[in-house]
Motif scaffolding. Structure first.
Motif, PDB file in Angstrom:
ATOM      1  N   SER A  38       0.729  -0.991  -0.087  1.00 34.56           N
ATOM      2  CA  SER A  38      -0.192   0.117  -0.092  1.00 34.56           C
ATOM      3  C   SER A  38       1.071   1.171  -0.098  1.00 34.56           C
ATOM      4  CB  SER A  38      -0.943   0.523   1.416  1.00 34.56           C
ATOM      5  OG  SER A  38      -1.639   1.404   1.336  1.00 34.56           O
ATOM      6  N   VAL A  39       1.402   1.484  -0.949  1.00 28.27           N
ATOM      7  CA  VAL A  39       1.857   2.896  -1.343  1.00 28.27           C
ATOM      8  C   VAL A  39       0.989   4.514  -1.413  1.00 28.27           C
ATOM      9  CG1 VAL A  39       3.331   4.314  -2.822  1.00 28.27           C
ATOM     10  CG2 VAL A  39       2.973   1.609  -2.668  1.00 28.27           C
ATOM     11  N   HIS A  40       1.553   5.230   0.212  1.00 27.90           N
ATOM     12  CA  HIS A  40       0.848   6.471  -0.345  1.00 27.90           C
ATOM     13  C   HIS A  40       2.048   7.623  -0.941  1.00 27.90           C
ATOM     14  CE1 HIS A  40      -1.736   4.665   2.713  1.00 27.90           C
ATOM     15  NE2 HIS A  40      -0.761   3.263   3.143  1.00 27.90           N
ATOM     16  N   GLU A  41       1.788   8.124  -1.342  1.00 26.72           N
ATOM     17  CA  GLU A  41       2.590   9.401  -2.395  1.00 26.72           C
ATOM     18  C   GLU A  41       1.916   9.882  -1.512  1.00 26.72           C
ATOM     19  OE1 GLU A  41       3.272  10.647  -6.371  1.00 26.72           O
ATOM     20  OE2 GLU A  41       2.925   8.263  -5.591  1.00 26.72           O
ATOM     21  N   HIS A  42       2.947  11.090  -0.898  1.00 27.88           N
ATOM     22  CA  HIS A  42       3.548  12.644  -0.958  1.00 27.88           C
ATOM     23  C   HIS A  42       4.051  13.286  -1.757  1.00 27.88           C
ATOM     24  CE1 HIS A  42       1.604  11.421   3.396  1.00 27.88           C
ATOM     25  NE2 HIS A  42       2.604  10.087   2.942  1.00 27.88           N
ATOM     26  N   ALA A  43       3.695  14.551  -2.803  1.00 29.18           N
ATOM     27  CA  ALA A  43       4.517  15.100  -3.494  1.00 29.18           C
ATOM     28  C   ALA A  43       5.354  16.032  -2.849  1.00 29.18           C
ATOM     29  CB  ALA A  43       3.907  15.445  -5.158  1.00 29.18           C
ATOM     30  N   VAL A  44       5.635  16.931  -2.852  1.00 28.65           N
ATOM     31  CA  VAL A  44       6.696  18.064  -1.804  1.00 28.65           C
ATOM     32  C   VAL A  44       7.221  19.280  -2.499  1.00 28.65           C
ATOM     33  CG1 VAL A  44       7.353  18.902   0.201  1.00 28.65           C
ATOM     34  CG2 VAL A  44       6.759  16.671  -0.080  1.00 28.65           C
ATOM     35  N   ALA A  45       5.767  20.181  -2.872  1.00 26.08           N
ATOM     36  CA  ALA A  45       6.424  21.247  -3.519  1.00 26.08           C
ATOM     37  C   ALA A  45       7.904  22.074  -2.686  1.00 26.08           C
ATOM     38  CB  ALA A  45       5.287  22.793  -3.642  1.00 26.08           C
ATOM     39  N   GLY A  46       8.634  22.412  -3.633  1.00 30.98           N
ATOM     40  CA  GLY A  46       9.731  23.720  -3.471  1.00 30.98           C
ATOM     41  C   GLY A  46      10.749  22.931  -4.083  1.00 30.98           C
ATOM     42  N   GLN A  47      11.850  23.677  -4.436  1.00 32.94           N
ATOM     43  CA  GLN A  47      12.777  24.166  -5.363  1.00 32.94           C
ATOM     44  C   GLN A  47      13.979  23.081  -4.919  1.00 32.94           C
ATOM     45  OE1 GLN A  47      12.652  26.121  -8.690  1.00 32.94           O
ATOM     46  NE2 GLN A  47      10.040  26.277  -7.598  1.00 32.94           N
ATOM     47  N   TRP A  48      13.574  22.382  -4.680  1.00 36.86           N
ATOM     48  CA  TRP A  48      14.481  21.520  -4.075  1.00 36.86           C
ATOM     49  C   TRP A  48      15.467  20.961  -5.343  1.00 36.86           C
ATOM     50  CZ3 TRP A  48      13.209  20.125   0.310  1.00 36.86           C
ATOM     51  CH2 TRP A  48      11.806  20.213   0.281  1.00 36.86           C
ATOM     52  N   PRO A  49      16.796  20.719  -5.102  1.00 36.91           N
ATOM     53  CA  PRO A  49      17.566  21.044  -3.672  1.00 36.91           C
ATOM     54  C   PRO A  49      17.899  21.916  -2.431  1.00 36.91           C
ATOM     55  CG  PRO A  49      19.731  20.586  -4.884  1.00 36.91           C
ATOM     56  CD  PRO A  49      18.826  20.692  -5.819  1.00 36.91           C
ATOM     57  N   ARG A  50      17.228  23.428  -2.987  1.00 37.29           N
ATOM     58  CA  ARG A  50      17.520  24.374  -2.650  1.00 37.29           C
ATOM     59  C   ARG A  50      15.660  24.961  -1.478  1.00 37.29           C
ATOM     60  NH1 ARG A  50      20.170  24.060  -7.014  1.00 37.29           N
ATOM     61  NH2 ARG A  50      18.450  25.418  -8.516  1.00 37.29           N
ATOM     62  N   PRO A  51      15.459  24.585  -0.735  1.00 43.04           N
ATOM     63  CA  PRO A  51      14.336  25.041  -0.838  1.00 43.04           C
ATOM     64  C   PRO A  51      13.908  25.849   0.705  1.00 43.04           C
ATOM     65  CG  PRO A  51      14.658  23.043   0.992  1.00 43.04           C
ATOM     66  CD  PRO A  51      16.301  22.936   0.208  1.00 43.04           C
ATOM     67  N   VAL A  71       7.014   2.424   7.911  1.00 38.32           N
ATOM     68  CA  VAL A  71       8.341   2.439   6.115  1.00 38.32           C
ATOM     69  C   VAL A  71       8.579   3.602   5.810  1.00 38.32           C
ATOM     70  CG1 VAL A  71       9.958   1.801   5.248  1.00 38.32           C
ATOM     71  CG2 VAL A  71       8.698   0.487   6.962  1.00 38.32           C
ATOM     72  N   VAL A  72       9.247   5.214   5.712  1.00 37.86           N
ATOM     73  CA  VAL A  72       9.280   5.860   5.073  1.00 37.86           C
ATOM     74  C   VAL A  72      10.197   5.862   3.835  1.00 37.86           C
ATOM     75  CG1 VAL A  72       8.667   8.629   4.508  1.00 37.86           C
ATOM     76  CG2 VAL A  72       7.893   7.443   6.833  1.00 37.86           C
ATOM     77  N   LEU A  73       9.719   5.658   2.689  1.00 36.19           N
ATOM     78  CA  LEU A  73      11.117   6.473   1.248  1.00 36.19           C
ATOM     79  C   LEU A  73      11.038   7.471   1.153  1.00 36.19           C
ATOM     80  CD1 LEU A  73      12.704   4.705  -0.420  1.00 36.19           C
ATOM     81  CD2 LEU A  73      10.952   4.364  -2.031  1.00 36.19           C
ATOM     82  N   ILE A  74      12.066   8.348   1.058  1.00 38.43           N
ATOM     83  CA  ILE A  74      12.199   9.563   0.624  1.00 38.43           C
ATOM     84  C   ILE A  74      13.177   9.820  -0.420  1.00 38.43           C
ATOM     85  CG2 ILE A  74      12.847  11.733   1.571  1.00 38.43           C
ATOM     86  CD1 ILE A  74      11.792  10.698   3.941  1.00 38.43           C
ATOM     87  N   ASP A  75      13.009  10.527  -1.470  1.00 43.58           N
ATOM     88  CA  ASP A  75      14.251  10.712  -1.671  1.00 43.58           C
ATOM     89  C   ASP A  75      15.177  11.697  -1.770  1.00 43.58           C
ATOM     90  OD1 ASP A  75      15.186  12.534  -4.774  1.00 43.58           O
ATOM     91  OD2 ASP A  75      13.793  11.401  -5.645  1.00 43.58           O
ATOM     92  N   GLY A  76      16.269  11.503  -2.012  1.00 42.87           N
ATOM     93  CA  GLY A  76      17.363  12.137  -1.855  1.00 42.87           C
ATOM     94  C   GLY A  76      17.096  13.667  -2.147  1.00 42.87           C
ATOM     95  N   LEU A  77      17.064  13.954  -2.713  1.00 40.08           N
ATOM     96  CA  LEU A  77      16.769  15.035  -3.518  1.00 40.08           C
ATOM     97  C   LEU A  77      15.966  15.512  -2.275  1.00 40.08           C
ATOM     98  CD1 LEU A  77      17.505  17.053  -6.194  1.00 40.08           C
ATOM     99  CD2 LEU A  77      14.636  16.888  -6.870  1.00 40.08           C
ATOM    100  N   LEU A  78      15.455  15.771  -1.728  1.00 40.20           N
ATOM    101  CA  LEU A  78      14.832  16.172  -0.171  1.00 40.20           C
ATOM    102  C   LEU A  78      15.331  16.202   1.389  1.00 40.20           C
ATOM    103  CD1 LEU A  78      12.167  15.783  -2.285  1.00 40.20           C
ATOM    104  CD2 LEU A  78      10.737  15.589  -1.288  1.00 40.20           C
ATOM    105  N   ALA A  79      16.021  14.459   1.208  1.00 38.23           N
ATOM    106  CA  ALA A  79      16.162  13.850   2.217  1.00 38.23           C
ATOM    107  C   ALA A  79      17.909  14.557   2.323  1.00 38.23           C
ATOM    108  CB  ALA A  79      16.287  12.283   2.612  1.00 38.23           C
ATOM    109  N   SER A  80      17.745  14.692   1.433  1.00 38.16           N
ATOM    110  CA  SER A  80      19.376  15.837   1.697  1.00 38.16           C
ATOM    111  C   SER A  80      19.820  16.895   2.536  1.00 38.16           C
ATOM    112  CB  SER A  80      20.211  14.954   0.633  1.00 38.16           C
ATOM    113  OG  SER A  80      20.888  14.097   0.078  1.00 38.16           O
ATOM    114  N   VAL A  81      19.118  17.660   1.784  1.00 40.03           N
ATOM    115  CA  VAL A  81      19.029  19.085   2.528  1.00 40.03           C
ATOM    116  C   VAL A  81      18.053  19.188   3.572  1.00 40.03           C
ATOM    117  CG1 VAL A  81      19.916  19.228   1.055  1.00 40.03           C
ATOM    118  CG2 VAL A  81      17.280  19.421   0.775  1.00 40.03           C
ATOM    119  N   LEU A  82      17.310  17.953   4.311  1.00 43.15           N
ATOM    120  CA  LEU A  82      16.480  18.256   5.710  1.00 43.15           C
ATOM    121  C   LEU A  82      16.988  17.339   6.513  1.00 43.15           C
ATOM    122  CD1 LEU A  82      13.136  18.462   3.153  1.00 43.15           C
ATOM    123  CD2 LEU A  82      14.567  20.627   4.165  1.00 43.15           C
TER     124      LEU A  82
END
Length: 344
Positions: A38-51, A71-82
């Protein structure tokens, strides 16, 4: 049913901004669903990787809505800067960072240290992470991108239909490729550049001026980003893929080309040799050159264009390598195994 929450950058499906990372994220979300997650997708707006502050708050709010222990799978474009957002949640959630492209920053180290697992998209990326960051080896996994097998490209007699796929930015080296092509006298070649033109407008303008000054304007085409049938047509009409990147963690366009039996002329950087791979007989389905050297790239292109026997050898190797490529179902299975281990 196992559940996973997936945080991805907003615009993941925007055809104006295609990227290997976006394709990977979309395909594994679909693949995990097909495997019963069961995949719950959360699309987060922002100027990644400069949020900005709003984007940081949005990621924090998305994580806050996830129940304890999930379990939360996070794209590294978001995770790396947060790291400051991930660290407070590390004890409550099982965070898995999907690392497409390391940034080599102290904040990234902190973010990855908060994760239960890190998924690299190539062996090269895993080695880089372990060499540069003090991460436990048993928490860094490799799940390579898949590829869809496609019809074989027919190929022309001359081999002159060259294709370069990637955003038109300095990191992808289109200026180096243009400089190399300017010294290749073979009259047969034409090169189509496919990729976003709006990420570095000054660079694109300079590239167009350089093509005009070198009298190449009628031999190169900057087609912009293509997807779907248009991209398929471009691959089908090509003879070879040319990639002059300065840095690649894998290079999904390489396997996209090989999936059509197209040989590859590329810089030997990062995970590109891994993506090019070898045919079952050990032969390379392409030519690899040192990065940042237009003369070496030009020499490889002359070798491809000027030697029919070499072209035939490389085409045979590419068609053989094509049959060994892994698909997206395999990628999803491997990622599912990582997430299951984290969940358990």
């Amino acid at each position: 049913m196992k559940q996973v929450h997936v945080l991805v950058p907003d615009g993941i499906d925007d055809p104006r901004r295609p990227s290997g990372g976006n394709v990977y994220d979309r395909r594994v979300c679909r693949g995990l669903t097909a495997l019963g997650w069961s995949v719950h997708e959360h699309a987060v707006a922002g100027q990644w990787p400069r949020p900005d502050a709003a984007a940081r708050l949005a990621v924090g709010a998305a994580l806050a809505r996830v129940p304890n222990g999930e379990v939360v799978l996070i794209d590294g474009l978001l995770a790396s800067v947060l790291p400051e957002v991930l660290e407070p949640e590390a004890g409550r959630l099982r965070l898995v960072v999907l690392m497409h492209m390391p940034r080599d920053e102290a904040r990234e180290v902190a973010a990855l240290s908060a994760a239960s697992a890190i998924v690299a998209t190539s062996d090269w990326t895993r080695r880089w992470l372990l060499d540069h960051y003090a991460l436990p080896k048993d928490r860094v996994y490799v799940v390579r991108p898949g590829v869809d097998l496609a019809d074989l490209a027919s190929g022309s007699v001359s081999g002159g239909r060259l294709l370069c796929v990637g955003a038109i930015t300095p990191a992808k080296g289109p200026d180096l490729l243009l400089e190399a092509l300017a010294t290749v006298d073979d009259p047969a070649w034409r090169c189509v550049f496919i990729g976003s033109l709006n990420l570095d407008l000054e660079f694109v303008d300079e590239l167009r001026r350089r093509a005009k000054d070198r009298r190449l304007a009628d031999r190169v085409c900057f087609a912009g980003p293509l997807t779907g049938a248009e991209l398929e047509r471009a691959y089908a009409e090509a003879d070879a893929l040319v990639l002059a990147s300065q840095f690649e963690t894998y290079g999904m366009v390489v396997t996209e080309a090989l999936a059509r039996g197209l040989p590859v002329v590329a810089t030997q950087v990062g995970g590109v040799p891994e993506a090019v791979g070898h045919a079952p007989d050990g032969s390379r389905p392409g030519l690899l050159v040192v990065p940042g050297d237009p003369h070496a790239l030009a020499q490889a292109l002359r070798q491809w264009l000027g030697d029919p026997v070499e072209r035939a050898r490389l085409r045979a190797a590419a068609r053989s390598r094509r049959l060994t490529l892994s698909d997206w179902t395999q990628t999803s299975r491997e990622l599912s195994a990582v997430l299951s281990e984290v969940a358990d």
